[in-house]
Design an enzyme around this catalytic site. Sequence first.
Site, PDB file in Angstrom:
ATOM      1  N   ARG A 107       0.831  -1.219   0.000  1.00 50.65           N
ATOM      2  CA  ARG A 107       0.000   0.000   0.000  1.00 50.65           C
ATOM      3  C   ARG A 107       0.857   1.258   0.000  1.00 50.65           C
ATOM      4  O   ARG A 107       0.561   2.231  -0.705  1.00 50.65           O
ATOM      5  CB  ARG A 107      -0.911  -0.034   1.234  1.00 50.65           C
ATOM      6  CG  ARG A 107      -1.994   1.027   1.282  1.00 50.65           C
ATOM      7  CD  ARG A 107      -3.129   0.778   0.299  1.00 50.65           C
ATOM      8  NE  ARG A 107      -2.951   1.502  -0.935  1.00 50.65           N
ATOM      9  CZ  ARG A 107      -3.201   1.008  -2.125  1.00 50.65           C
ATOM     10  NH1 ARG A 107      -3.670  -0.207  -2.280  1.00 50.65           N
ATOM     11  NH2 ARG A 107      -2.983   1.721  -3.203  1.00 50.65           N
ATOM     12  N   LYS A 142       1.701  25.130  -4.592  1.00 51.47           N
ATOM     13  CA  LYS A 142       0.435  24.534  -4.118  1.00 51.47           C
ATOM     14  C   LYS A 142       0.566  23.014  -4.091  1.00 51.47           C
ATOM     15  O   LYS A 142      -0.081  22.296  -4.861  1.00 51.47           O
ATOM     16  CB  LYS A 142      -0.725  24.986  -5.011  1.00 51.47           C
ATOM     17  CG  LYS A 142      -0.951  26.495  -4.953  1.00 51.47           C
ATOM     18  CD  LYS A 142      -2.140  26.947  -5.800  1.00 51.47           C
ATOM     19  CE  LYS A 142      -2.366  28.444  -5.644  1.00 51.47           C
ATOM     20  NZ  LYS A 142      -3.469  28.949  -6.492  1.00 51.47           N
ATOM     21  N   LYS A 174       4.160  39.556  -5.103  1.00 53.55           N
ATOM     22  CA  LYS A 174       2.748  39.476  -5.461  1.00 53.55           C
ATOM     23  C   LYS A 174       2.021  40.769  -5.100  1.00 53.55           C
ATOM     24  O   LYS A 174       2.604  41.692  -4.534  1.00 53.55           O
ATOM     25  CB  LYS A 174       2.116  38.298  -4.728  1.00 53.55           C
ATOM     26  CG  LYS A 174       2.703  36.952  -5.140  1.00 53.55           C
ATOM     27  CD  LYS A 174       1.840  35.825  -4.618  1.00 53.55           C
ATOM     28  CE  LYS A 174       2.473  34.480  -4.974  1.00 53.55           C
ATOM     29  NZ  LYS A 174       1.709  33.362  -4.436  1.00 53.55           N
ATOM     30  N   GLU A 204       4.626  39.722 -10.081  1.00 55.98           N
ATOM     31  CA  GLU A 204       3.290  39.415 -10.604  1.00 55.98           C
ATOM     32  C   GLU A 204       2.596  40.709 -11.003  1.00 55.98           C
ATOM     33  O   GLU A 204       2.565  41.654 -10.220  1.00 55.98           O
ATOM     34  CB  GLU A 204       2.490  38.701  -9.501  1.00 55.98           C
ATOM     35  CG  GLU A 204       1.062  38.367  -9.872  1.00 55.98           C
ATOM     36  CD  GLU A 204       0.314  37.748  -8.688  1.00 55.98           C
ATOM     37  OE1 GLU A 204       0.794  36.732  -8.124  1.00 55.98           O
ATOM     38  OE2 GLU A 204      -0.744  38.290  -8.305  1.00 55.98           O
ATOM     39  N   ASP A 225      -0.798  37.515 -14.524  1.00 56.92           N
ATOM     40  CA  ASP A 225      -1.820  36.813 -13.754  1.00 56.92           C
ATOM     41  C   ASP A 225      -3.211  37.044 -14.315  1.00 56.92           C
ATOM     42  O   ASP A 225      -3.692  38.187 -14.359  1.00 56.92           O
ATOM     43  CB  ASP A 225      -1.767  37.292 -12.290  1.00 56.92           C
ATOM     44  CG  ASP A 225      -2.625  36.411 -11.403  1.00 56.92           C
ATOM     45  OD1 ASP A 225      -2.624  35.181 -11.596  1.00 56.92           O
ATOM     46  OD2 ASP A 225      -3.304  36.963 -10.516  1.00 56.92           O
TER      47      ASP A 225
END
Lengths: 291, 291, 291, 291, 291, 291
Positions: A107, A142, A174, A204, A225
Amino acid sequence: MTMARDIAGLPMLLVVDAVRAALEEDLGRAGDITSLATIPANAVASAAIVARKPGVLAGLALAECAFRELDPEVRFRPRLSDGDALQSGAAAAEIEGNARAILSAERVALNFLCHLSGIATATAGLVAKVAHTRARICDTRKTLPGLRAFEKYAVRCGGGVNHRFGLDDAILIKDNHIAAVGGVAEAVRRARAGAGHLVKIEVEVDTVAQLAEAMTAAPDVVLLDNMPLAELRAAVQLVGGRAVTEASGGITPESIAAVAEAGVDMISSGWLTHSAPALDLGLDFAIAGAR
Amino acid sequence: MTMARDIAGLPMLLVVDAVRAALEEDLGRAGDITSLATIPANAVASAAIVARKPGVLAGLALAECAFRELDPEVRFRPRLSDGDALQSGAAAAEIEGNARAILSAERVALNFLCHLSGIATATAGLVAKVAHTRARICDTRKTLPGLRAFEKYAVRCGGGVNHRFGLDDAILIKDNHIAAVGGVAEAVRRARAGAGHLVKIEVEVDTVAQLAEAMTAAPDVVLLDNMPLAELRAAVQLVGGRAVTEASGGITPESIAAVAEAGVDMISSGWLTHSAPALDLGLDFAIAGAR
Amino acid sequence: MTMARDIAGLPMLLVVDAVRAALEEDLGRAGDITSLATIPANAVASAAIVARKPGVLAGLALAECAFRELDPEVRFRPRLSDGDALQSGAAAAEIEGNARAILSAERVALNFLCHLSGIATATAGLVAKVAHTRARICDTRKTLPGLRAFEKYAVRCGGGVNHRFGLDDAILIKDNHIAAVGGVAEAVRRARAGAGHLVKIEVEVDTVAQLAEAMTAAPDVVLLDNMPLAELRAAVQLVGGRAVTEASGGITPESIAAVAEAGVDMISSGWLTHSAPALDLGLDFAIAGAR
Amino acid sequence: MTMARDIAGLPMLLVVDAVRAALEEDLGRAGDITSLATIPANAVASAAIVARKPGVLAGLALAECAFRELDPEVRFRPRLSDGDALQSGAAAAEIEGNARAILSAERVALNFLCHLSGIATATAGLVAKVAHTRARICDTRKTLPGLRAFEKYAVRCGGGVNHRFGLDDAILIKDNHIAAVGGVAEAVRRARAGAGHLVKIEVEVDTVAQLAEAMTAAPDVVLLDNMPLAELRAAVQLVGGRAVTEASGGITPESIAAVAEAGVDMISSGWLTHSAPALDLGLDFAIAGAR
Amino acid sequence: MTMARDIAGLPMLLVVDAVRAALEEDLGRAGDITSLATIPANAVASAAIVARKPGVLAGLALAECAFRELDPEVRFRPRLSDGDALQSGAAAAEIEGNARAILSAERVALNFLCHLSGIATATAGLVAKVAHTRARICDTRKTLPGLRAFEKYAVRCGGGVNHRFGLDDAILIKDNHIAAVGGVAEAVRRARAGAGHLVKIEVEVDTVAQLAEAMTAAPDVVLLDNMPLAELRAAVQLVGGRAVTEASGGITPESIAAVAEAGVDMISSGWLTHSAPALDLGLDFAIAGAR
Amino acid sequence: MTMARDIAGLPMLLVVDAVRAALEEDLGRAGDITSLATIPANAVASAAIVARKPGVLAGLALAECAFRELDPEVRFRPRLSDGDALQSGAAAAEIEGNARAILSAERVALNFLCHLSGIATATAGLVAKVAHTRARICDTRKTLPGLRAFEKYAVRCGGGVNHRFGLDDAILIKDNHIAAVGGVAEAVRRARAGAGHLVKIEVEVDTVAQLAEAMTAAPDVVLLDNMPLAELRAAVQLVGGRAVTEASGGITPESIAAVAEAGVDMISSGWLTHSAPALDLGLDFAIAGAR
């Protein structure tokens, strides 16, 4: 410890640590009580890791490590390599060793392999859709906690490229950073002043106007973006090769070719690592004797 | 350390260990070099964790822990609880604290939250489809390495039930074990002889004939694997309440209601944990002053 | 856990882990048996961390963490900040708390502080010698095992810049890599093909001729290794701003100004981290009562 | 795991733990991306660890362990042993194995080896200066966090003796302890009452008068701190062999012979471990084929 | 983190590490599923740790830590201190806090407390039997793996003294070492040459003749192994105060007074740590409301 | 890593982790300084693990692992297996390998072996006393922190059965849970609603009346706590095979046969793991040459 095959860019120490932790998670405090009750201690088995669906293989060394940790004498013969295409029914590897050990490790081996091959398969799918363009596919941060190095490795197996590995190895400015500083060009300048000479700086931007301001500070990479296609094309033209261009946001398998055709260098996708479905691989197993 | 809210069945020690490891994975050796270069050390921010898509919330304590590890003074105010339905645009929690700390912890917090809420949402989807029956939805051991305790918690948040947590806390006799022993009833008997009196015994069968043989050994649970609906109904009837019945294999959102209507007690799904897509949650952020 | 001060770019989780490990190394299995035998359990002390020699301070948060781990109620009042110049006799911080805890943590706190302040002081010394030029001072990977993040932080405290943190966050092509590939330009091209778009590429060259070949592949940074001053000047001229120039090898406090005057952007020094002598700081201590 | 050579007094488990941590620190999340891009996976290399400066060797087992962790099949042939004198240009060991593995492990191996050999060399230098006396050279607890066991081993390689390893394995009563108790003899008596019968008791004194008082309590060792030579001689005479005498404080290579000639048994030096410069060793490397 | 009481010689970092590991061992992957199902999340309880049998208390800080890890807000009020005599029925501490947390931590807290108090009680029993002599009771290295620091602390709580903590902090030459060297005096001399000046040397002898030879090398401590009483008396006389005398082997509660009356300084007993029965302490518990 | 023998239900990863931790606890920072000073580095020894008292063997794999960690080339030949009866004087295993390694590992190997064999011996003693009945002997969670998996393994070696391994793998409703809920049957119902279908539910009752109420909720197991024999017989009759019956509380070697004859299925004893005395095993050792 004695695994012969190379796993490009995946430090073996990380592999062993992760596999041991996964085995301890699954074996708990009493081990595989089902196999202990039903499989003779000296039974030997032969097994194969077989694809139930087509895809791209990734993570074979983790699977091997799982079997080897529970049976150091196991014979693990890869039939394919990470990055290879898998046909449905194809064997990725053949295994021969202690029957209990193989069943107890099954597994954990498959959990790694199915997840990573799922990511490689998803990546290869996007790569194929943009093959007629200059665009390359890359990942994001992510990722699932604890699995980043492996997931990014799987992206490479699928033909993709890695974005930064963490908050510390590249600068990505960002909207929130820009807002705090008060302007995109000033943010890039502050980043350059603070960063070492071996750190790249990406910024960004949401609009061509913002991009124009950003370019005055000469970033290494610009993240475009969520731009509509027309704006994306204008952005690529404005940059004119002075920075790497990366498109991001709302990329779907349907839309990605058009985005790539807008001329960007990179397309990044969080979906590859946070939502790509597992590839279905299983273990064919048979008792082969005793020793 | 001082988090007030309850996280049912999720040992806080595991939460802290997992969050610290995830932060170390993301912060690397030099930390969030972007925020360090652009956000003043004493800036204070207010932020909210907001759903971009509807779903079911799971993992709020992990998110809180991420922010708290980087700012022990952070104010984290939950607006909803794990297991609650999220509307698109709804805030799951509001956060106030050091601006750098919030930005540095954002990705880790969201990576846990989006993954676990994705699982809870997928679980709730299946639960709803069988709500008119007696069937309950449960998970498997097909989890991502290192995340099992959290993923199984998310299944509970979505209204599901947990199958065993590892190889050691229940017996599940599968085809390979049966083959090694030479018969399903004998396999159950050996398992009972070997297991403690607090361990349940489940046995996997493929056909009603095999089920009939298995029932002679009185297992606690029978796993009806990949049975056509008619066979499934016959199996449920044969068991007649003497064991818990669990259907597994090839369950899809389309087919699940029919499986449930066949009368089984449990339906298990590996997809919930290995392939459920992340739920889209994001962080709304604004600098709110300095201290 | 509740330390208020900012330690730019030094993840607090790494600080706590390192300090705990150091305390366990020093306290062993039985703790500070001398203080236990001679200092009353409830004695309170006031103390100060005082410079015995002039230098630059680095590592105050590690020192604070050491005292706080052994007395969570300790009052630790910094009088200076990391990066500040220390006069001989100046107090870096004042401490008030349990007397046993302060004595038991003293050595660990000072071992970190003296080592890191030694590096910061050495760095500041080199920075001062090149202040009239455009050159900046940077470190290398010649650090002491387990201490790299802290030592590189100390270099920043001294006014220096960090080279890469590990083998994984930037590419540095050295003579052995070039020999394996068969040529410097080809080595750079292979590196670019393999690296992500957020990874910088540096190449080491020994001669102006090799530099000329390397520049045809447009590296981000060139490492000019052990070049005589005349060759260094020629190299800077050849590059002409198309790459960052870094001089390395055989740099001494005596020679560094001349190297900087050759016009390079960066000068890297392994000596800063592998051989800079500790700065002499000590603890002035007095019993102040009981509680 | 299968290293044949003996490393006296350096538990192999500590070696493996430290080397793995150092490799993980250097390889990070993506490994040696330069070698991956430029060195073929199956290339074999031969290499040698060569002294660039003369000194005393220490730490060979740590170096071997670094190479072996990355290539379990590596052939590592020591040419010298820890404690041996190294001539400039002499090879300490020869290595044959996977080329990528050797390059990836090089820095970690050398970082341990250069640091520890630096300490051994510094120790041997002091030992030589007092060879005509009865004095022996010992270390202190002024070591670098995490490296104490290795640094103290290096002191032994250089011909020195170890002071206590931590706060728990011997009692050392210093000025602050004496002040808290109110008198040196009383402090020794309290220490004796609290300590087990296998723990030695050392007491630090500043003057002959204080020494006379201390001797009434029969300590095992007296630390004569920062005494002028005349006072040191008087102290040795006063002790008259009833305790081990240890001189400390302000020892320099210039002054050490005179201190030793004052008749003390031991001279302790923090400089050996906190400030001894690294010994310059490097790796000579050549691709030797493929396999 | 904020525990106020002193635990002499038991480093708090070791306490926290051990308690966390014990809680993780007991809580497993799903936590206390019984309390989760039956106790409301906000229920508050008051409880007391109560002796069911008389004895000597040891380990209160470990118990407190267990409750505090699961409820950082718990109020833990000691009524007695480690080393105090416990009457049957006496409360060692009162606890008020979250009801689930108290029940979930109960077993870990008691497992530490009953084991360590059992050792302290056994030690105090032997100490009382020799109180009319100069003999002191000490432990050995026959401890349970992972618990040595705590077990040796419990011996001190019972009025005993600690022998060495490990193989590294004192020399104990046994028969096998003597046989390898070829003679007891030579073995002591080699040990002295190899050991630092802060390490004591003990030698084990079986006969007075062997003791006489050993004394020529002036060991710090002699271990008189399994000697009949008459021989023991002769041995003590032979030593005449020139070394610490320690009797060992076949010590029983019945025989110990006679051994002590033979005049030895120390009597060591492995039974204290490997076989002393647990002291029976329990938790009285009542729900006290909700918050 | 290459140990050949099977250790049923004891995950080898746990064995290696525990043995390494125990060795590090014993070897400390400087290793076995006695053997280093007296035993030549290349001396080879042969040794045997020999029982000094009769009993039942448990833990041989832990002993082997201790020797193997310090000498990977050691030859360890078991003469008996875990669970076998040991006569006084019998050899459990023969060992041949590096003399220093064998002496350095001796204490850790024996500490595990004597403790676990003590538990197995105690278990076998109780098992023999009830052999004429249907009752089986089982353990509890009253284990020593960090050693639970090994202690429960030893219980199996002695012929016993394991109760639950932690708070998470079975439900055991005790008096405090019942009091919080307000009734025993309601408590069982809540537990069933909260637990997964693979979790067994046990409930503790003090009286037959309480048992009657509990049986209405159909628990899997009933714990009959501290019942007088007559009440115990009535309880067994009342249950009538509808649940497993377990007697607990105040079990002594004298009383256990009568308890078993009352007809219960299981008798649980905390004494087995918290207070069983160690079995006396020792190491016979002789230098056998050099290599």
